[in-house]
Design an enzyme around this catalytic site. Structure first.
Site, PDB file in Angstrom:
ATOM      1  N   GLN A 170      13.418   1.289  -1.005  1.00 40.10           N
ATOM      2  CA  GLN A 170      12.668   0.958  -2.217  1.00 40.10           C
ATOM      3  C   GLN A 170      13.504   1.228  -3.470  1.00 40.10           C
ATOM      4  O   GLN A 170      13.473   0.443  -4.427  1.00 40.10           O
ATOM      5  CB  GLN A 170      11.369   1.773  -2.263  1.00 40.10           C
ATOM      6  CG  GLN A 170      10.427   1.297  -3.345  1.00 40.10           C
ATOM      7  CD  GLN A 170       9.150   2.119  -3.398  1.00 40.10           C
ATOM      8  OE1 GLN A 170       9.182   3.343  -3.484  1.00 40.10           O
ATOM      9  NE2 GLN A 170       8.011   1.457  -3.366  1.00 40.10           N
ATOM     10  N   SER A 175       6.346  -5.082  -6.218  1.00 39.52           N
ATOM     11  CA  SER A 175       7.500  -5.888  -6.660  1.00 39.52           C
ATOM     12  C   SER A 175       7.140  -6.689  -7.913  1.00 39.52           C
ATOM     13  O   SER A 175       8.005  -6.959  -8.763  1.00 39.52           O
ATOM     14  CB  SER A 175       7.997  -6.803  -5.542  1.00 39.52           C
ATOM     15  OG  SER A 175       6.982  -7.677  -5.093  1.00 39.52           O
ATOM     16  N   GLU A 193       2.028  -6.420  -5.230  1.00 43.98           N
ATOM     17  CA  GLU A 193       1.735  -5.548  -6.376  1.00 43.98           C
ATOM     18  C   GLU A 193       2.978  -4.831  -6.903  1.00 43.98           C
ATOM     19  O   GLU A 193       3.312  -4.919  -8.080  1.00 43.98           O
ATOM     20  CB  GLU A 193       0.669  -4.515  -5.977  1.00 43.98           C
ATOM     21  CG  GLU A 193       0.370  -3.534  -7.081  1.00 43.98           C
ATOM     22  CD  GLU A 193      -0.941  -2.804  -6.916  1.00 43.98           C
ATOM     23  OE1 GLU A 193      -1.874  -3.355  -6.299  1.00 43.98           O
ATOM     24  OE2 GLU A 193      -1.045  -1.674  -7.428  1.00 43.98           O
ATOM     25  N   TYR A 220       5.523 -14.419   0.508  1.00 40.91           N
ATOM     26  CA  TYR A 220       4.842 -14.677   1.779  1.00 40.91           C
ATOM     27  C   TYR A 220       5.245 -16.081   2.239  1.00 40.91           C
ATOM     28  O   TYR A 220       5.911 -16.820   1.500  1.00 40.91           O
ATOM     29  CB  TYR A 220       3.319 -14.614   1.575  1.00 40.91           C
ATOM     30  CG  TYR A 220       2.849 -13.347   0.891  1.00 40.91           C
ATOM     31  CD1 TYR A 220       2.986 -12.112   1.517  1.00 40.91           C
ATOM     32  CD2 TYR A 220       2.293 -13.382  -0.386  1.00 40.91           C
ATOM     33  CE1 TYR A 220       2.568 -10.943   0.887  1.00 40.91           C
ATOM     34  CE2 TYR A 220       1.871 -12.220  -1.023  1.00 40.91           C
ATOM     35  CZ  TYR A 220       2.023 -11.006  -0.383  1.00 40.91           C
ATOM     36  OH  TYR A 220       1.618  -9.850  -1.009  1.00 40.91           O
ATOM     37  N   ASP A 249       0.846  -1.208   0.000  1.00 44.80           N
ATOM     38  CA  ASP A 249       0.000   0.000   0.000  1.00 44.80           C
ATOM     39  C   ASP A 249       0.878   1.254   0.000  1.00 44.80           C
ATOM     40  O   ASP A 249       0.765   2.107  -0.873  1.00 44.80           O
ATOM     41  CB  ASP A 249      -0.923  -0.012   1.225  1.00 44.80           C
ATOM     42  CG  ASP A 249      -1.772  -1.260   1.294  1.00 44.80           C
ATOM     43  OD1 ASP A 249      -2.626  -1.439   0.418  1.00 44.80           O
ATOM     44  OD2 ASP A 249      -1.552  -2.077   2.216  1.00 44.80           O
TER      45      ASP A 249
END
Ligand code: TRH
Length: 405
Positions: free
Chosen positions: A284, A304, A302, A222, A40
């Site tokens: 980043q 990456s 999203e 994940y 986000d």
């Protein structure tokens, strides 16, 4: 248009940049609620930087979780409620009713991923002499319906305001994905500089570059039940694998595999042909170099996922899991676009591996590995196709111009 204007006896707010709306220096507020992970704020921060540096906008980011933000922007101080980094104002949006240190309405208001604007801010938007352009930036999806819904207006039920839905996507008619103007040039400069690459290896792993015949793999994912099998295959395979793992949710599985208490940044471990390094979670801006230096990238979520596409390397996507497996059609929609025009055997290997990595079956590395040259060719071809959609920040700025005429 709206059903009714809000009852209000308050004075109209003057805009920051009244007369020269369409000029370069628009004010833009981005509101971001961090649901979990880094995507986000990752998307919002990348967009903020691009709107500031490439479009000259005065950007403010209001975000509710400065700790998540700091992970990818180390210059940020989580205890400071308002700070400026790289010319962008960052405010801790500490409660839903808070609307910044002072109530100032920007020319362009972006609410990220359907977060609700503070009521006081929304009311002030309606009172502003010249109403701001209000967008809801949606999550990325490659599904067909996205082009149909991109830029659809939605009148507010009570205020004379219209919100427009801005959909990122991978196909014509969508908002595209973020891509900085200089990204390809930076990638090329890094990839062709022996010195830059050697410096990267030394900083990230404390070691010189590996032998050229080794396969370098970055792993950002994940928790994943398929990881154990994959680590065994890499360990027992015929080729040397250098595995680069930014510290995060998959690190525990690495620790278990190697029989370590943790797999924290700085740890390295070997078994058979597998040599794994735990990396510091980088800023980043520095994350791209990890994608560029690797032969194969495992990415997730999203942002990456988008960066892996611009890196032009074979990659495997761990999609953000949703309730009721709602993410699986999204995975297949992305595969359909990305792998279109691949020859059947390579296509089947890619689909099987992505599916296995997302819960359907066991990943077969040898099968995937066999098709790496085809995946490499496809990665370059796809980046050209995706570039035709235009970059998200540019598409967004173009739309805003049409609204401010
Ligand atoms: O962190 P994510 O899993 O974020 C997810 C997705 O965005 C998902 O769609 C959303 O619903 C959910 O969050 C709430 O993965 P993503 O999107 O790739 O974001 C990770 C960010 O972290 C990205 O901007 C890259 C950055 N990053 C670094 O800055 N340094 C690093 O070392 C690494 C590995 C990543």
């Amino acid at each position: 248009m709206p059903a009714a204007s809000p009852p209000s006896s308050q004075p109209a707010l003057a805009p920051h940049h009244s007369a020269k709306h369409a000029s370069a220096s628009l004010a833009c507020d981005i509101f971001c609620v961090v649901i979990d992970n880094f995507g986000d704020i990752g998307v919002c921060w990348r967009l903020a930087r691009q709107l500031s540096t490439e479009h000259g906008w005065q950007v403010r980011v209001l975000v509710d979780d400065l700790h998540a933000f700091q992970a990818l922007c180390p210059a940020l101080v989580p205890s400071v409620a308002r700070q400026t980094i790289d010319g962008i104002v960052i405010e801790h949006w500490h409660e839903p009713t808070h609307a910044g240190a002072v109530l100032k309405i920007a020319d362009v208001v972006l609410e990220a991923f359907g977060c609700d604007l503070p009521p006081v801010y929304l009311a002030a938007m309606a009172r502003r002499i010249r109403q701001p352009v209000w967008l809801n930036l949606e999550y990325l999806s490659a599904e067909d319906w996205v082009a149909e819904f991109h830029l659809r207006p939605s009148p507010h039920p009570r205020y004379p305001l219209v919100k427009t839905f801005f959909f990122p996507g991978l196909s014509a008619g969508t908002g595209g994905v973020l891509k900085e103007h200089d990204l390809d040039a930076r990638r090329h400069a890094f990839s062709t500089s022996v010195a830059a690459r050697a410096a990267w290896w030394l900083k990230a792993t404390g070691e010189p570059p590996p032998a050229p015949e080794a396969t370098v793999i970055s792993l950002f994912a994940y928790e994943n039940p398929a990881i154990g099998s994959l680590l065994e295959q890499w360990r027992d395979g015929h080729e040397a694998i250098i595995l680069l793992v930014p510290e995060g949710r998959i690190s525990g599985a690495l620790a278990d595999f190697f029989g370590l208490a943790s797999f924290a940044a700085g740890t390295q471990a070997r078994q058979g042909n597998l040599h794994a390094h735990a990396l510091v979670f980088s800023s980043q801006q520095d994350y791209d170099a990890l994608l560029w230096i690797s032969d194969v990238n495992f990415v997730r979520g999203e942002d990456s996922f988008a960066r892996a596409q611009w890196a032009q390397k074979p990659f495997i996507w761990h999609i953000y899991p949703q309730a009721d497996a709602a993410h699986l059609p999204k995975l297949d929609a992305a595969l359909t676009r990305y792998a279109a025009h691949m020859e059947p055997a390579a296509h089947a290997a890619l689909v099987a591996f992505w599916h296995a990595w997302n819960g359907a079956g066991t990943p077969d590395w040898a099968h995937f590995r066999h098709h790496l040259p085809a995946f490499h060719t496809q990665a370059g071809r796809w980046a050209e196709t995706l570039a035709e959609v235009g970059d998200l920040a540019g598409n967004l700025a173009d739309f805003i111009k049409t609204q401010l005429k």
